[in-house]
Design an enzyme around this catalytic site. Structure first.
Site, PDB file in Angstrom:
ATOM      1  CB  CYS A  80      -0.903  -0.010   1.225  1.00 26.84           C
ATOM      2  SG  CYS A  80      -1.877   1.505   1.446  1.00 26.84           S
TER       3      CYS A  80
ATOM      4  CB  CYS B 285      -0.358   2.128   5.762  1.00 24.41           C
ATOM      5  SG  CYS B 285      -1.097   0.594   5.110  1.00 24.41           S
TER       6      CYS B 285
ATOM      7  CB  CYS C 121      -5.056  -0.718   2.338  1.00 21.16           C
ATOM      8  SG  CYS C 121      -3.854  -1.126   3.628  1.00 21.16           S
TER       9      CYS C 121
ATOM     10  CB  CYS D 165      -4.258   2.793   6.037  1.00 18.34           C
ATOM     11  SG  CYS D 165      -3.991   2.636   4.249  1.00 18.34           S
TER      12      CYS D 165
ATOM     13  CB  CYS E 140      -9.043  -3.327 -11.922  1.00 16.19           C
ATOM     14  SG  CYS E 140      -8.654  -2.018 -13.096  1.00 16.19           S
TER      15      CYS E 140
END
Length: 198
Positions: A112, A115, A161, A164, A186
């Site tokens: 991510c 984070c 995610c 976060c 995607c």
């Protein structure tokens, strides 16, 4: 691959020596205690909330995802670039075929961008021709899914995610790509941070 999903219950005191600092995680599990090291360190939380940690073992590499990272939107604006904030926090979409990782097939892990939690492995990436990075699977426990009614008459499933809550993109099923799992995550390149395999 082995997967362990458990709730943090107790954090013991930290012991410091001249060479190492070890924080021990303890979890009451059938009246027993589970202690788990990650990369020779114990990963924990400094609060008393129940935080999910997902640990995945693959080729002796260990990843964790500690839910959740709570920042205000003003704090996210400081942490992220304006372009990242638009996609990650305001659920925007980058232009097709413009992303850094669309045609990247180097071995490694995609984290991510907000984070740095591990989300996708390069071995699950495939060429879909859609203009955005595509993955047929994700690291277990790394994503949360939400219904996205933003396009009338075209319901979609948003992927975020799990640590976060940042927007990654959408997942589509039943498109019949030649992949082991008939689904396509995607993902916006700007939502990702690639870590090459060492």
């Amino acid at each position: 691959m082995k997967r362990f999903l458990f709730n943090l219950k107790t954090i013991t005191t930290t012991t410091t020596t001249t060479t190492t600092t070890t924080t021990t995680i303890q979890r009451s599990f059938n009246n027993n205690r589970l202690l788990f090291p990650i990369n020779n360190k114990y990963i924990g939380s400094n609060n008393n909330n129940n935080n999910n940690i997902c640990i995945n073992f693959n080729n002796n590499k260990r990843y964790y995802c500690n839910n959740k990272m709570n920042l205000s939107e003003d704090e996210w604006r400081v942490k992220l670039t304006p372009a990242q904030f638009k996609v990650l926090r305001e659920k925007g979409t980058e232009r097709p075929d413009s992303g850094e990782y669309n045609k990247n097939y180097e071995k490694g892990v995609y984290n991510c961008a907000a984070c740095d939690a591990p989300l996708f492995k390069s071995e699950h990436k495939f060429s879909s021709g859609c203009g955005w990075p595509s993955f047929y699977d994700s690291i277990p426990g790394a994503l949360v899914l939400h219904e996205d009614p933003s396009l009338p008459g075209r319901p979609r499933t948003e992927i975020c995610c799990s640590r976060c809550g940042s927007h990654m993109g959408h997942v589509f099923k039943g498109e019949k790509f030649n992949t082991p799992i008939d689904q396509r995550h995607c993902v916006n390149s700007i939502s990702l941070k690639f870590h090459p395999e060492k």
